[in-house]
Scaffold this motif. Structure first.
Motif, PDB file in Angstrom:
ATOM      1  N   GLY A 124     134.792  31.734  -2.286  1.00  0.00           N
ATOM      2  CA  GLY A 124     134.614  30.663  -3.243  1.00  0.00           C
ATOM      3  C   GLY A 124     135.547  29.495  -3.008  1.00  0.00           C
ATOM      4  N   SER A 125     135.488  28.537  -3.893  1.00  0.00           N
ATOM      5  CA  SER A 125     136.306  27.338  -3.802  1.00  0.00           C
ATOM      6  C   SER A 125     137.140  27.189  -5.061  1.00  0.00           C
ATOM      7  N   LEU A 126     138.411  26.826  -4.878  1.00  0.00           N
ATOM      8  CA  LEU A 126     139.291  26.640  -6.032  1.00  0.00           C
ATOM      9  C   LEU A 126     138.875  25.444  -6.873  1.00  0.00           C
ATOM     10  N   ASP A 127     138.140  24.514  -6.268  1.00  0.00           N
ATOM     11  CA  ASP A 127     137.712  23.320  -6.992  1.00  0.00           C
ATOM     12  C   ASP A 127     136.426  23.541  -7.782  1.00  0.00           C
ATOM     13  N   ASP A 128     135.728  24.614  -7.487  1.00  0.00           N
ATOM     14  CA  ASP A 128     134.459  24.884  -8.138  1.00  0.00           C
ATOM     15  C   ASP A 128     134.697  25.777  -9.349  1.00  0.00           C
ATOM     16  N   THR A 129     134.647  25.215 -10.529  1.00  0.00           N
ATOM     17  CA  THR A 129     134.910  25.969 -11.754  1.00  0.00           C
ATOM     18  C   THR A 129     133.627  26.318 -12.509  1.00  0.00           C
ATOM     19  N   GLU A 130     132.486  25.974 -11.944  1.00  0.00           N
ATOM     20  CA  GLU A 130     131.225  26.284 -12.600  1.00  0.00           C
ATOM     21  C   GLU A 130     130.984  27.783 -12.608  1.00  0.00           C
ATOM     22  N   LEU A 131     130.594  28.309 -13.750  1.00  0.00           N
ATOM     23  CA  LEU A 131     130.313  29.726 -13.875  1.00  0.00           C
ATOM     24  C   LEU A 131     128.884  29.982 -13.435  1.00  0.00           C
ATOM     25  N   ARG A 132     128.740  30.815 -12.414  1.00  0.00           N
ATOM     26  CA  ARG A 132     127.441  31.077 -11.822  1.00  0.00           C
ATOM     27  C   ARG A 132     127.209  32.568 -11.689  1.00  0.00           C
ATOM     28  N   ALA A 133     125.951  32.951 -11.588  1.00  0.00           N
ATOM     29  CA  ALA A 133     125.643  34.341 -11.266  1.00  0.00           C
ATOM     30  C   ALA A 133     126.262  34.666  -9.919  1.00  0.00           C
ATOM     31  N   GLY A 134     126.909  35.800  -9.835  1.00  0.00           N
ATOM     32  CA  GLY A 134     127.642  36.172  -8.632  1.00  0.00           C
ATOM     33  C   GLY A 134     129.132  35.997  -8.768  1.00  0.00           C
ATOM     34  N   ASN A 135     129.583  35.272  -9.813  1.00  0.00           N
ATOM     35  CA  ASN A 135     131.011  35.101 -10.068  1.00  0.00           C
ATOM     36  C   ASN A 135     131.564  36.252 -10.904  1.00  0.00           C
ATOM     37  N   ARG A 136     132.891  36.387 -10.887  1.00  0.00           N
ATOM     38  CA  ARG A 136     133.570  37.317 -11.787  1.00  0.00           C
ATOM     39  C   ARG A 136     133.332  36.880 -13.228  1.00  0.00           C
ATOM     40  N   TYR A 174     132.185  30.657 -21.284  1.00  0.00           N
ATOM     41  CA  TYR A 174     130.818  30.950 -20.865  1.00  0.00           C
ATOM     42  C   TYR A 174     129.846  29.788 -21.094  1.00  0.00           C
ATOM     43  N   ILE A 175     129.966  29.116 -22.214  1.00  0.00           N
ATOM     44  CA  ILE A 175     129.002  28.061 -22.528  1.00  0.00           C
ATOM     45  C   ILE A 175     129.518  26.743 -21.978  1.00  0.00           C
ATOM     46  N   GLN A 176     129.274  26.515 -20.687  1.00  0.00           N
ATOM     47  CA  GLN A 176     129.780  25.311 -20.020  1.00  0.00           C
ATOM     48  C   GLN A 176     128.764  24.177 -20.026  1.00  0.00           C
ATOM     49  N   ALA A 177     127.525  24.480 -20.263  1.00  0.00           N
ATOM     50  CA  ALA A 177     126.482  23.457 -20.349  1.00  0.00           C
ATOM     51  C   ALA A 177     125.378  24.000 -21.251  1.00  0.00           C
ATOM     52  N   GLU A 178     124.805  23.158 -22.039  1.00  0.00           N
ATOM     53  CA  GLU A 178     123.759  23.594 -22.960  1.00  0.00           C
ATOM     54  C   GLU A 178     122.536  22.718 -22.758  1.00  0.00           C
ATOM     55  N   ASP A 179     121.407  23.364 -22.509  1.00  0.00           N
ATOM     56  CA  ASP A 179     120.188  22.595 -22.269  1.00  0.00           C
ATOM     57  C   ASP A 179     119.103  22.920 -23.288  1.00  0.00           C
ATOM     58  N   GLY A 180     119.514  23.375 -24.436  1.00  0.00           N
ATOM     59  CA  GLY A 180     118.550  23.617 -25.489  1.00  0.00           C
ATOM     60  C   GLY A 180     118.133  25.062 -25.652  1.00  0.00           C
ATOM     61  N   ARG A 181     118.417  25.907 -24.681  1.00  0.00           N
ATOM     62  CA  ARG A 181     118.087  27.323 -24.769  1.00  0.00           C
ATOM     63  C   ARG A 181     119.368  28.137 -24.863  1.00  0.00           C
ATOM     64  N   PHE A 182     119.357  29.168 -25.722  1.00  0.00           N
ATOM     65  CA  PHE A 182     120.554  29.996 -25.813  1.00  0.00           C
ATOM     66  C   PHE A 182     120.739  30.747 -24.495  1.00  0.00           C
ATOM     67  N   PRO A 183     121.949  30.784 -23.956  1.00  0.00           N
ATOM     68  CA  PRO A 183     122.171  31.435 -22.666  1.00  0.00           C
ATOM     69  C   PRO A 183     122.370  32.939 -22.813  1.00  0.00           C
ATOM     70  N   VAL A 184     121.886  33.669 -21.829  1.00  0.00           N
ATOM     71  CA  VAL A 184     122.063  35.114 -21.766  1.00  0.00           C
ATOM     72  C   VAL A 184     122.788  35.428 -20.467  1.00  0.00           C
ATOM     73  N   PHE A 185     123.896  36.143 -20.555  1.00  0.00           N
ATOM     74  CA  PHE A 185     124.669  36.532 -19.378  1.00  0.00           C
ATOM     75  C   PHE A 185     124.542  38.042 -19.203  1.00  0.00           C
ATOM     76  N   ILE A 186     124.177  38.455 -17.997  1.00  0.00           N
ATOM     77  CA  ILE A 186     124.061  39.871 -17.670  1.00  0.00           C
ATOM     78  C   ILE A 186     125.222  40.229 -16.756  1.00  0.00           C
ATOM     79  N   VAL A 187     126.154  41.031 -17.247  1.00  0.00           N
ATOM     80  CA  VAL A 187     127.355  41.393 -16.495  1.00  0.00           C
ATOM     81  C   VAL A 187     127.153  42.783 -15.897  1.00  0.00           C
ATOM     82  N   ARG A 188     127.278  42.882 -14.578  1.00  0.00           N
ATOM     83  CA  ARG A 188     127.068  44.136 -13.876  1.00  0.00           C
ATOM     84  C   ARG A 188     128.200  45.118 -14.151  1.00  0.00           C
ATOM     85  N   PRO A 189     128.024  46.400 -13.789  1.00  0.00           N
ATOM     86  CA  PRO A 189     129.094  47.384 -13.987  1.00  0.00           C
ATOM     87  C   PRO A 189     130.382  47.066 -13.249  1.00  0.00           C
TER      88      PRO A 189
END
Length: 486
Positions: free
Chosen positions: A344-356, A447-462
């Motif tokens: 990853g990149s230290l400058d990229d703070t966007e929370l994405r699938a695949g991140n911790r 977790y809520i870094q951007a809102e586009d009108g839909r409630f966000p759902v986060f699926i966290v793996r084991p």
């Protein structure tokens, strides 16, 4: 029936261990803990009669401390390696630390013991064969008087965590290509009198020679690494090696896997070896557990001295990611990752699938008689996926519950997170749904870094990685379709 009973097929012949773990180093022990917490019967065997007594690999990265904590094996006393970084709500373990490998292994073994599981010492893998249904292993056990008993046992899977010189990789006929450098090292634990324990010490008598001495938790016991010749006395442990950089051509062959040093070895300079090995082992553990529970995973694979210890921040492994993985769902991202940058990149703070997945403290469980605060990390476990619903619409909660009920049984825990101050929830949360009040607002902030009108759902793996970020019901179907079959 205890897990001890499950792992002793001679006492309970009707119960067959599903996994055989070869080796009781950090990789094997973490895999064992992950399987144990999932209720998967297994055996873990160790060729040696005694456990490691050496400090050996002692540098733990921040990400590793998170993993250890998720296995309920918290290490409470460590020595910091780099300048102290204050914990934050989303990163409660930000500092690299030092703990001798022998001590770390002892912590892991003690937690296995609490679950009724012991490492079978003086027990080694002689050979194995496999077919599409099972692995048949020949195992040799040595008694206290060197008597030998050989057994033939079948397992669903076999995992070689038996180190760079182990037999599993050789039985699999895997290549271990790389190089052996000219660097010659001696590393050991020795008692030294009259040397300060307040600091680490190193000397460079020449450009090529170096002596490095680190104090340990035991008075007057130091870990020493040196190159070329040096005379030392009062030795507790001592080993000699040449630096190797090698890796297998593949990590598995059907039902047999290799992890840790059995799969790759490299320079200890960056403090990545044990850390990477444990991460890989933990990753394998939760996936094997799903398969052993008959929830199969789909494979998409086609064919100056002080300064030398100031490592780049990305080596703390906190931004290690799987953004490019084919089993993720990310409806928030503008596009799929075009390049594979696992650190990853230290400058990229966007929370994405695949991140911790970030932690969040100061959460209160609504409806619980206890007012104690909890954290998200206390909910994330290797036994289940965690679906985080941030203030979902009341009209959709029933459909959400129905969609999640279609997932394989026992693999998901549902958590509703309400904005701070909102306690009057108008949602049907009957059943096993956990409802949390984000009283300090940390969860929404992380977790809520951007809102586009839909409630966000986060699926966290084991394994504590975000497997999916979806915007509603369809995503809750897409994610399991990518991961489970049968």
């Amino acid at each position: 029936m205890s897990l001890t009973q499950l792992t002793n097929p001679s006492m309970y012949p009707t119960v067959t261990p599903q996994v055989l773990i070869i080796g009781s180093g950090p990789s094997g022990l973490v895999l064992a803990l992950a399987l144990a917490q999932n209720g998967i019967p297994f055996r873990i065997i160790e060729k040696r009669s005694e456990f490691h007594q050496s400090q050996r690999g002692s540098r733990t990265q921040a990400r590793l401390l998170i993993t250890i904590n998720s296995l309920a094996a918290e290490i409470k006393s460590v020595t910091t390696l780099s300048p102290y970084v204050a914990p934050t709500p989303d990163v409660p373990y930000p500092n690299r630390a030092v703990i001798g490998q022998n001590l770390a292994e002892g912590v892991l073994r003690s937690h296995l013991s609490k679950l009724g599981i012991e490492v079978e010492r003086s027990t080694e893998l002689v050979s194995f064969k496999q077919d599409e249904n099972q692995v048949t292993a020949e195992i040799l056990k040595r008694g206290p008087n060197n008597e030998e008993v050989q057994e033939t046992t079948t397992f669903d899977f076999l995992v070689g965590a038996d180190g760079a010189k182990g037999v599993t990789r050789k039985f699999m006929n895997l290549t271990f290509l790389g190089e052996t450098t000219e660097t010659h090292w001696v590393i050991g634990d020795l008692f030294v009198r009259g040397l300060s324990t307040d600091t680490w010490h190193n000397w460079r008598p020449s450009e090529k020679d170096m002596v490095f001495v680190r104090p340990t938790e035991t008075e007057e016991l130091f870990q020493t690494t040196c190159r070329d010749e040096i005379t030392i006395e009062n030795i507790k442990t001592l080993s000699e090696y040449r630096l190797n950089i090698r890796m297998v051509n593949k990590f598995s062959e059907e039902r047999v896997f290799v992890v840790g040093d059995a799969a790759y070895i490299h320079s200890p300079a960056g403090g990545q070896g044990m850390n990477s090995s444990i991460q890989d082992s933990f990753n394998l553990g939760w996936k094997l557990a799903l398969v052993c529970k008959k929830q199969k995973l789909i494979s998409r694979d086609k064919e100056d001295n002080e300064e030398s210890f100031h490592r780049p921040k990305f080596l703390n492994q906190l931004r290690v990611n799987y953004r490019w993985s084919c089993i993720l769902v990310d409806e928030h991202a503008a596009s799929q990752e075009s390049t594979k940058n696992p650190y990853g990149s230290l400058d990229d703070t966007e929370l994405r699938a695949g991140n911790r997945a970030p932690d969040s403290p100061s959460l209160t469980r609504i409806g619980s008689p206890s007012s104690d605060q909890i954290t998200l990390f206390s909910i994330f476990k290797p036994t289940h996926h965690t679906v985080l619903l941030f203030n979902p619409p009341a009209c959709e909660m029933g459909q959400i519950s129905a969609r999640l009920s279609a997932w394989p049984a026992g693999v998901v825990k549902t958590v509703v997170v309400l904005p701070k101050g909102v306690q009057d929830i108008q949602v049907d949360v009957s059943g096993e749904v956990i409802v949390l009040d984000d009283k300090e607002g940390h969860a929404y902030n992380f977790y809520i870094q951007a809102e586009d009108g839909r409630f966000p759902v986060f699926i966290v793996r084991p394994d504590g990685v975000i497997g999916g970020i979806v915007k509603g019901l369809e995503g809750l179907k897409t994610y399991p379709d990518k991961l489970f079959i049968g």
